[in-house]
Scaffold this active site. Structure first.
Site, PDB file in Angstrom:
ATOM      1  CG  HIS A 118      -1.431  -0.948   0.985  1.00 38.73           C
ATOM      2  ND1 HIS A 118      -3.478  -0.850   0.586  1.00 38.73           N
ATOM      3  CD2 HIS A 118      -1.760  -1.799   1.205  1.00 38.73           C
ATOM      4  CE1 HIS A 118      -3.850  -1.744   1.171  1.00 38.73           C
ATOM      5  NE2 HIS A 118      -3.412  -2.649   1.143  1.00 38.73           N
ATOM      6  CG  ASP A 168       0.101   9.484   0.924  1.00 43.59           C
ATOM      7  OD1 ASP A 168       0.107   8.213   0.511  1.00 43.59           O
ATOM      8  OD2 ASP A 168      -0.211  11.113   1.506  1.00 43.59           O
TER       9      ASP A 168
HETATM   10  C1  G6P Z   1      -0.647   3.273   5.954  1.00 44.74           C
HETATM   11  C2  G6P Z   1      -0.524   2.003   5.475  1.00 44.74           C
HETATM   12  C3  G6P Z   1      -1.349   0.865   6.360  1.00 44.74           C
HETATM   13  C4  G6P Z   1      -1.918   1.008   8.141  1.00 44.74           C
HETATM   14  C5  G6P Z   1      -2.529   2.612   7.817  1.00 44.74           C
HETATM   15  C6  G6P Z   1      -2.675   3.389   9.394  1.00 44.74           C
HETATM   16  O1  G6P Z   1      -2.074   3.369   5.266  1.00 44.74           O
HETATM   17  O2  G6P Z   1      -0.505   1.684   4.694  1.00 44.74           O
HETATM   18  O3  G6P Z   1      -0.906  -0.428   6.475  1.00 44.74           O
HETATM   19  O4  G6P Z   1      -2.843   0.025   8.621  1.00 44.74           O
HETATM   20  O5  G6P Z   1      -0.731   3.172   7.650  1.00 44.74           O
HETATM   21  O6  G6P Z   1      -1.590   2.570  10.092  1.00 44.74           O
HETATM   22  P1  G6P Z   1      -1.459   1.692  11.880  1.00 44.74           P
HETATM   23  O7  G6P Z   1      -0.183   1.649  12.152  1.00 44.74           O
HETATM   24  O8  G6P Z   1      -1.704   2.756  12.817  1.00 44.74           O
HETATM   25  O9  G6P Z   1      -1.685   1.074  11.530  1.00 44.74           O
END
Ligand code: G6P
Length: 519
Positions: free
Chosen positions: A164, A378
């Site tokens: 992602h 991003d």
């Molecule tokens: C990004 C990453 C995700 C992640 C999200 C929130 O979008 O690509 O994998 O889940 O951030 O971050 P966190 O560390 O809270 O899961």
């Protein structure tokens, strides 16, 4: 290893629900916001799918349970594992490394060791959940070793991986002491998906540089082990999106439109409302945005109370050092701008360190004249797509950093280089002063893209390609359990680097036997 019962299994760092443990010890949960679960829920519900992930809670151990029409399989993480695998290797090593080293990545062997053992745990849980010949879709940078472990445990299944976040240029990626193991981990998949064509090219260059495998166009040939045939691994861009129709419908709801009007009134009915919505992350360029806004106030190009800015910064990774520092810097800057340019009851920047429900976000999008997306790097930026989906009135203008994946698709936005503060200021003023005809024309163009390329189409495209990959026969099993990082490949020094002669900066374009348009 005995097979499980699910034809389709998703593996992601987080489960798609927020779990609450009630006083009597029972569980309750709410679906987490986010496109991934929305896109995959129908498929999961139809095929009895399973989702392997961490609950977000320290040490939470629980048998698999049914929620939202799918089987959720929680992977427990201890306090130390959260510190080393999640906060450490995922978010203080890989995250900055994959985002242009905006802050310096830290390399610690103890973090890596925990990353490998936690990846093995996720892979084992997936191997236990998936039915013979089933499909497993692994998500994101936290789990890059899962494909290869899973392949060894369950050679009968199809494995997809989607990153992602960006995949860095090889010159940056090779800083990682465990670069070979990460590439080998990803090559356990049949299909490796990225947000942008450039990310797929970066990955293929890393494969060329770090392995002696054959790479042709988007395809890597991995020789079969234990008398299994060779495998083809495909790397390609599949830009993610949002549930555009659902978001548009939400933003049209009378209560949301009413709330949008109320927000403007609460802000003192400004002529110009600028909006930023981000996780509080150094990749988002929040400081650059504030600097540009502060200078526009200083120059007198914008004035309070006629203009104001709302900055929603949702709390994120709060125990990671760099995030603490960023929060302090942002809050000092907001305080300074408000001190210099605000008036009693009239702030220049309304800073909100909270997460909000989708209804409130939709109302903010409808209220804002100019949406500012100023990321320094991003993977995609779904906030930009949400803003566009919300603006069925064709109002508003989108200022979008060229360093987002979204900039590839949202060509009708006003693009900026956020490092260029003068350029950003000029573009913000252009958005503020844009005539209605031009802004409507641009928003129409933006909406054409976002409404047609939604998250469902993304998932269908990815899974369509994955379905075309042919797994080896199911009766073959590996003779040994996987041991990550124990087979050091040849060093860079003794291997020629074919990428030096054939740089690939373009999306590989060979013909595919599919009727779907690739995104
Ligand atoms: C990004 C990453 C995700 C992640 C999200 C929130 O979008 O690509 O994998 O889940 O951030 O971050 P966190 O560390 O809270 O899961």
């Amino acid at each position: 290893m005995p097979a499980g019962e699910h034809e389709f299994v998703v593996v992601a760092n987080r489960l798609p629900v927020d779990i609450t443990i009630e006083d009597d010890g029972s569980l309750s949960w709410e679906r987490s916001p986010g496109g991934l679960v929305t896109a995959l829920a129908p498929l999961m519900q139809k095929n009895g799918g399973g989702w392997v992930g961490w609950s977000g809670k320290v040490g939470f151990e629980h048998e698999p349970f049914d929620a939202e029409g799918m089987r959720l399989c929680p992977v427990p993480l201890s306090e130390g594992e959260i510190a080393r695998y999640y906060e450490g290797f995922s978010n203080a090593t890989l995250w900055p490394l994959y985002h242009d080293v905006i802050v310096p990545p830290e390399f610690h062997r103890a973090w890596w060791n925990t990353y490998t053992s936690v990846n093995r745990r996720f892979a084992t849980a997936a191997a236990e959940a998936v039915a013979p010949g089933g499909t497993v879709w692994v998500h994101d940078y936290q789990l890059q070793l899962v494909p290869s472990v899973l392949r060894m445990l369950r050679p009968d299944v199809k494995i997809g991986f989607f990153n992602h976040i960006p995949f860095p240029p090889v010159e940056i990626f090779t800083q990682l002491p465990w670069r070979h193991q990460v590439v080998e981990g990803l090559l356990g998949a049949d299909l490796v998906g990225f947000q942008r064509p450039g990310d797929a090219s970066n990955f293929l260059r890393a494969v060329r540089r770090l392995t002696d495998l054959q790479v042709r166009g988007p395809q890597v040939t991995v020789p079969g082990r234990w008398s299994r045939p060779d495998r083809a691994v495909r790397a390609q861009a599949f830009p993610i999106s949002i549930d555009s129709t659902a978001f548009e419908e939400l933003a049209r709801r009378p209560d949301v439109l009413e709330r949008a009007k109320q927000i403007r009134v609460e802000l003192g009915s400004p002529d110009v409302l600028l909006l930023g919505v981000d996780r509080l992350d150094y990749t988002k360029g929040i400081r650059h945005r504030l600097k540009a806004f502060g200078e526009l106030l200083e120059d007198g190009q914008l004035r309070v109370p006629e203009a104001c800015m709302v900055q929603v910064a949702s709390p994120s990774r709060e125990r990671v050092e760099q995030y603490k520092t960023l929060r302090d810097e942002v809050e000092v800057t907001v305080g300074r701008i408000n001190g210099d340019y605000g008036a009693l009851g009239r702030a220049a920047v309304h800073y909100l360190h909270h997460s909000y429900p989708a209804t409130e976000m939709a109302a903010l999008y409808r209220a804002a004249d100019v949406m500012l997306v100023t990321s320094l790097r991003d993977g995609m930026n779904l906030v930009a797509k949400e803003y566009v989906a919300a603006r069925s009135d064709l109002g508003g203008a989108l200022v979008l950093s060229e360093f987002t994946g979204a900039a590839d698709e949202l060509t009708h936005a006003l693009t900026i280089n956020p490092h260029d503060i003068d350029g950003t200021k000029a573009t913000v003023m252009r958005a503020v002063n844009m005539d209605r005809k031009e802004s409507r024309r641009r928003m129409r163009g933006l909406r054409r893209r976002v409404m047609q390329h939604d998250v469902q189409r993304w998932a269908d495209d990815f899974l369509g390609y994955l379905a075309m990959s042919v797994p080896p026969p199911p009766d073959l099993r590996p003779p040994e359990t996987p041991r990550l990082g124990t087979q050091p490949p040849a060093t860079d020094e003794n291997r020629p680097d074919p990428t030096d002669e054939q740089p690939t900066d373009e999306q590989p374009t060979d013909e595919q036997p599919t009727s779907k348009e690739t995104t």
